[in-house]
Design a protein around this motif. Structure first.
Motif, PDB file in Angstrom:
ATOM      1  N   THR A 167       0.964  -1.265   0.292  1.00  9.75           N
ATOM      2  CA  THR A 167      -0.256  -0.009  -0.597  1.00  9.75           C
ATOM      3  C   THR A 167       1.133   1.577   0.229  1.00  9.75           C
ATOM      4  O   THR A 167       0.397   2.131  -0.436  1.00  9.75           O
ATOM      5  CB  THR A 167      -0.009   0.193   1.366  1.00  9.75           C
ATOM      6  N   ALA A 168       1.960   1.528   0.953  1.00 13.30           N
ATOM      7  CA  ALA A 168       2.977   2.164   1.238  1.00 13.30           C
ATOM      8  C   ALA A 168       3.484   2.457  -0.148  1.00 13.30           C
ATOM      9  O   ALA A 168       3.774   3.623  -0.712  1.00 13.30           O
ATOM     10  CB  ALA A 168       3.768   1.882   1.908  1.00 13.30           C
ATOM     11  N   LEU A 169       3.869   1.374  -1.168  1.00  5.59           N
ATOM     12  CA  LEU A 169       4.432   1.682  -2.410  1.00  5.59           C
ATOM     13  C   LEU A 169       3.885   2.402  -3.449  1.00  5.59           C
ATOM     14  O   LEU A 169       3.795   3.434  -4.351  1.00  5.59           O
ATOM     15  CB  LEU A 169       5.174   0.012  -3.153  1.00  5.59           C
ATOM     16  N   VAL A 170       2.561   2.089  -3.255  1.00  8.34           N
ATOM     17  CA  VAL A 170       1.952   2.475  -4.478  1.00  8.34           C
ATOM     18  C   VAL A 170       1.329   3.576  -4.199  1.00  8.34           C
ATOM     19  O   VAL A 170       1.293   4.773  -4.920  1.00  8.34           O
ATOM     20  CB  VAL A 170       0.175   0.982  -4.940  1.00  8.34           C
ATOM     21  N   ALA A 171       0.574   4.088  -2.653  1.00 11.81           N
ATOM     22  CA  ALA A 171       0.750   5.632  -2.714  1.00 11.81           C
ATOM     23  C   ALA A 171       1.388   6.356  -2.767  1.00 11.81           C
ATOM     24  O   ALA A 171       1.489   7.399  -3.730  1.00 11.81           O
ATOM     25  CB  ALA A 171       0.466   5.175  -1.641  1.00 11.81           C
ATOM     26  N   ARG A 172       2.674   6.089  -2.622  1.00 10.49           N
ATOM     27  CA  ARG A 172       4.288   6.822  -3.619  1.00 10.49           C
ATOM     28  C   ARG A 172       4.146   7.424  -4.881  1.00 10.49           C
ATOM     29  O   ARG A 172       3.883   7.949  -5.436  1.00 10.49           O
ATOM     30  CB  ARG A 172       5.410   6.515  -2.957  1.00 10.49           C
ATOM     31  N   VAL A 173       3.057   6.254  -5.212  1.00 10.11           N
ATOM     32  CA  VAL A 173       3.945   6.058  -7.402  1.00 10.11           C
ATOM     33  C   VAL A 173       2.213   7.347  -7.392  1.00 10.11           C
ATOM     34  O   VAL A 173       2.121   7.999  -8.403  1.00 10.11           O
ATOM     35  CB  VAL A 173       2.994   4.744  -8.008  1.00 10.11           C
ATOM     36  N   LEU A 174       1.631   7.324  -6.794  1.00  7.81           N
ATOM     37  CA  LEU A 174       0.119   7.873  -7.031  1.00  7.81           C
ATOM     38  C   LEU A 174       0.162   9.101  -6.688  1.00  7.81           C
ATOM     39  O   LEU A 174      -0.636  10.015  -7.686  1.00  7.81           O
ATOM     40  CB  LEU A 174      -1.244   7.233  -5.772  1.00  7.81           C
ATOM     41  N   ARG A 175       0.797   9.238  -5.364  1.00 11.62           N
ATOM     42  CA  ARG A 175       1.619  10.740  -5.514  1.00 11.62           C
ATOM     43  C   ARG A 175       1.798  11.633  -6.108  1.00 11.62           C
ATOM     44  O   ARG A 175       1.615  12.818  -6.485  1.00 11.62           O
ATOM     45  CB  ARG A 175       2.293  10.996  -3.967  1.00 11.62           C
ATOM     46  N   LEU A 176       2.510  10.868  -7.203  1.00  8.36           N
ATOM     47  CA  LEU A 176       3.892  11.254  -8.152  1.00  8.36           C
ATOM     48  C   LEU A 176       2.557  11.137  -9.413  1.00  8.36           C
ATOM     49  O   LEU A 176       2.238  12.270 -10.408  1.00  8.36           O
ATOM     50  CB  LEU A 176       4.306  10.224  -8.864  1.00  8.36           C
ATOM     51  N   ALA A 177       2.134  10.195  -9.331  1.00 13.19           N
ATOM     52  CA  ALA A 177       0.671  10.965 -10.480  1.00 13.19           C
ATOM     53  C   ALA A 177      -0.279  11.717 -10.209  1.00 13.19           C
ATOM     54  O   ALA A 177      -1.037  12.635 -11.041  1.00 13.19           O
ATOM     55  CB  ALA A 177      -0.299   9.193 -10.957  1.00 13.19           C
ATOM     56  N   ILE A 178      -0.598  12.261  -8.554  1.00 14.05           N
ATOM     57  CA  ILE A 178      -1.748  13.523  -8.712  1.00 14.05           C
ATOM     58  C   ILE A 178      -1.179  14.340  -9.126  1.00 14.05           C
ATOM     59  O   ILE A 178      -1.606  15.582  -9.148  1.00 14.05           O
ATOM     60  CB  ILE A 178      -2.324  13.030  -6.871  1.00 14.05           C
ATOM     61  N   PHE A 179       0.773  14.516  -8.585  1.00 11.86           N
ATOM     62  CA  PHE A 179       1.403  15.970  -8.450  1.00 11.86           C
ATOM     63  C   PHE A 179       1.499  16.891  -9.961  1.00 11.86           C
ATOM     64  O   PHE A 179       1.020  17.267 -10.796  1.00 11.86           O
ATOM     65  CB  PHE A 179       2.777  15.937  -8.114  1.00 11.86           C
ATOM     66  N   GLU A 180       1.489  15.129 -11.153  1.00 13.52           N
ATOM     67  CA  GLU A 180       1.960  15.217 -12.288  1.00 13.52           C
ATOM     68  C   GLU A 180       0.502  15.604 -13.507  1.00 13.52           C
ATOM     69  O   GLU A 180       0.393  16.491 -14.189  1.00 13.52           O
ATOM     70  CB  GLU A 180       2.462  14.157 -13.713  1.00 13.52           C
ATOM     71  N   PHE A 181      -1.006  15.037 -12.754  1.00 16.59           N
ATOM     72  CA  PHE A 181      -1.719  15.711 -13.276  1.00 16.59           C
ATOM     73  C   PHE A 181      -2.170  17.245 -12.885  1.00 16.59           C
ATOM     74  O   PHE A 181      -2.388  18.097 -13.566  1.00 16.59           O
ATOM     75  CB  PHE A 181      -3.227  14.488 -12.542  1.00 16.59           C
ATOM     76  N   SER A 182      -2.077  17.363 -11.309  1.00 13.10           N
ATOM     77  CA  SER A 182      -1.750  18.918 -10.976  1.00 13.10           C
ATOM     78  C   SER A 182      -1.428  19.808 -11.745  1.00 13.10           C
ATOM     79  O   SER A 182      -1.418  21.322 -12.063  1.00 13.10           O
ATOM     80  CB  SER A 182      -1.631  19.105  -9.551  1.00 13.10           C
TER      81      SER A 182
END
Length: 344
Positions: A167-182
């Motif tokens: 969960t922590a590893l996927v959350a790290r990638v999700l935060r990266l995707a959220i940053f790029e989307f914003s």
């Protein structure tokens, strides 16, 4: 003379089963819809007609509104996220945009294949939420890539719950995707998106009613022959503040607005010369007196030097002024501020 049955003879009751339905007609022809309904128990009476508000709420027809700018934002996100993911994992990563469509929130959540991770995100400026779903294939591919697994192999999914490390590893990638989307959305609307929580049960990630419509962006991620899909879902209430901008067909680097032309027009307008006129006085004369006017005739307006006069531009009253002299020339001084409204 009949033979009686022995006492230990078990008595049987004969039951007659109904004949099976004939499929394909009497001659065993091809299947028709009636035969299929008879085989699977479908068909029956017609559904009750939906009228009024019930017909609106339970309608399965969705008016799909294209959001061209959302597709542009997703394309920008794909390019930036591909570079960021390669830097994070040191692997060959290919990210592509599958589709940008519209669906009801309930239908979208029903299509989520479990086990999966469902991330709830919050857009602070819009004060609303969104959903990111990550399928199990992509989850294990991310974990395998970040932990240095063997390339080119696909892990078998055993249906177990996800661990804290996964969960922590996927959350790290999700935060990266959220940053790029914003970042990709910044030219249209600067927003701050944060990851609220990650759920595995769709019931705990209900951010909208099942009948609410939202925009869905689906992405495909390939990491050395392994990967999967993740989708971003924003209800209409979330994107309503920028829906008009997302519906535009074209956008420049500054969200369709260039500052060169407004600045140029402002400078040219400030340099434009305008003609001002001062109304010294007015009198009312009959038409016969006007026709009898001659050269050299004097007209008295009964206006005093200290009395306010009206300054006009193109027939529009600009301000009230007082008459005077400056360096031997007739001049006026403003008695009231410049205004587009009619002066008293």
């Amino acid at each position: 003379m009949t033979e009686e049955a022995p006492d230990d003879f078990e008595e049987f009751v004969e039951f007659k089963l109904p004949d099976p339905p004939v499929i394909g007609g009497a001659e065993g022809g091809t299947f028709d819809q009636a035969s299929i309904d008879a085989l699977f128990g479908g068909g029956g009476g017609a559904e009750p007609q939906r009228v009024g508000l019930r017909a609106v709420l339970e309608s399965e027809i969705i008016n799909h509104e294209r959001l061209p700018m959302l597709e542009v934002v997703c394309e920008r996100m794909v390019r930036a996220l591909s570079t960021s993911m390669r830097t994070l994992t040191s692997d060959s990563i290919d990210i592509s945009l599958d589709d940008v469509t519209t669906a009801r929130f309930g239908d979208f959540m029903d299509r989520v294949t479990l086990p999966a991770m469902i991330a709830v995100i919050r857009v602070e400026q819009w004060e609303n939420y969104g959903i990111i779903t990550v399928d199990s294939g992509l989850i294990y591919a991310i974990v395998d890539a970040l932990l240095g697994g063997k390339r080119g192999t696909q892990i078998m999914i055993d249906g177990r719950d996800f661990t804290t490390i996964e969960t922590a590893l996927v959350a790290r990638v999700l935060r990266l995707a959220i940053f790029e989307f914003s970042t990709a959305l910044a030219p249209i609307a600067p927003v701050t998106i944060k990851l609220e929580r990650i759920e595995t049960n769709p019931r705990f990630a209900a951010i909208a009613r099942p009948s609410n419509i939202g925009a869905i962006c689906t992405f495909r991620v390939d990491i050395d022959g392994r990967g999967g899909r993740f989708s971003m879902m924003f209800p209409q209430a979330t994107i309503e503040p920028v829906r008009d901008k997302l519906a535009q067909r074209f956008m420049g680097d500054t969200a369709g607005r260039e500052s060169i032309w407004p600045d140029h027009m402002r400078q040219q307008m400030l340099a434009t010369q305008v003609e001002l006129s001062v109304l010294l006085g007015e009198i009312a004369l009959p038409l016969e007196h006007v026709q009898a006017l001659e050269i050299g005739q004097n007209l008295s307006f009964h206006t005093e030097p200290s009395q306010r006069m009206t300054m006009q531009c193109g027939g529009l009253t600009m301000a009230q002024v007082r008459a005077g002299q400056r360096r031997g020339n007739l001049a006026v001084s403003l008695a009231t501020p410049i205004s587009r409204g009619k002066q008293p």
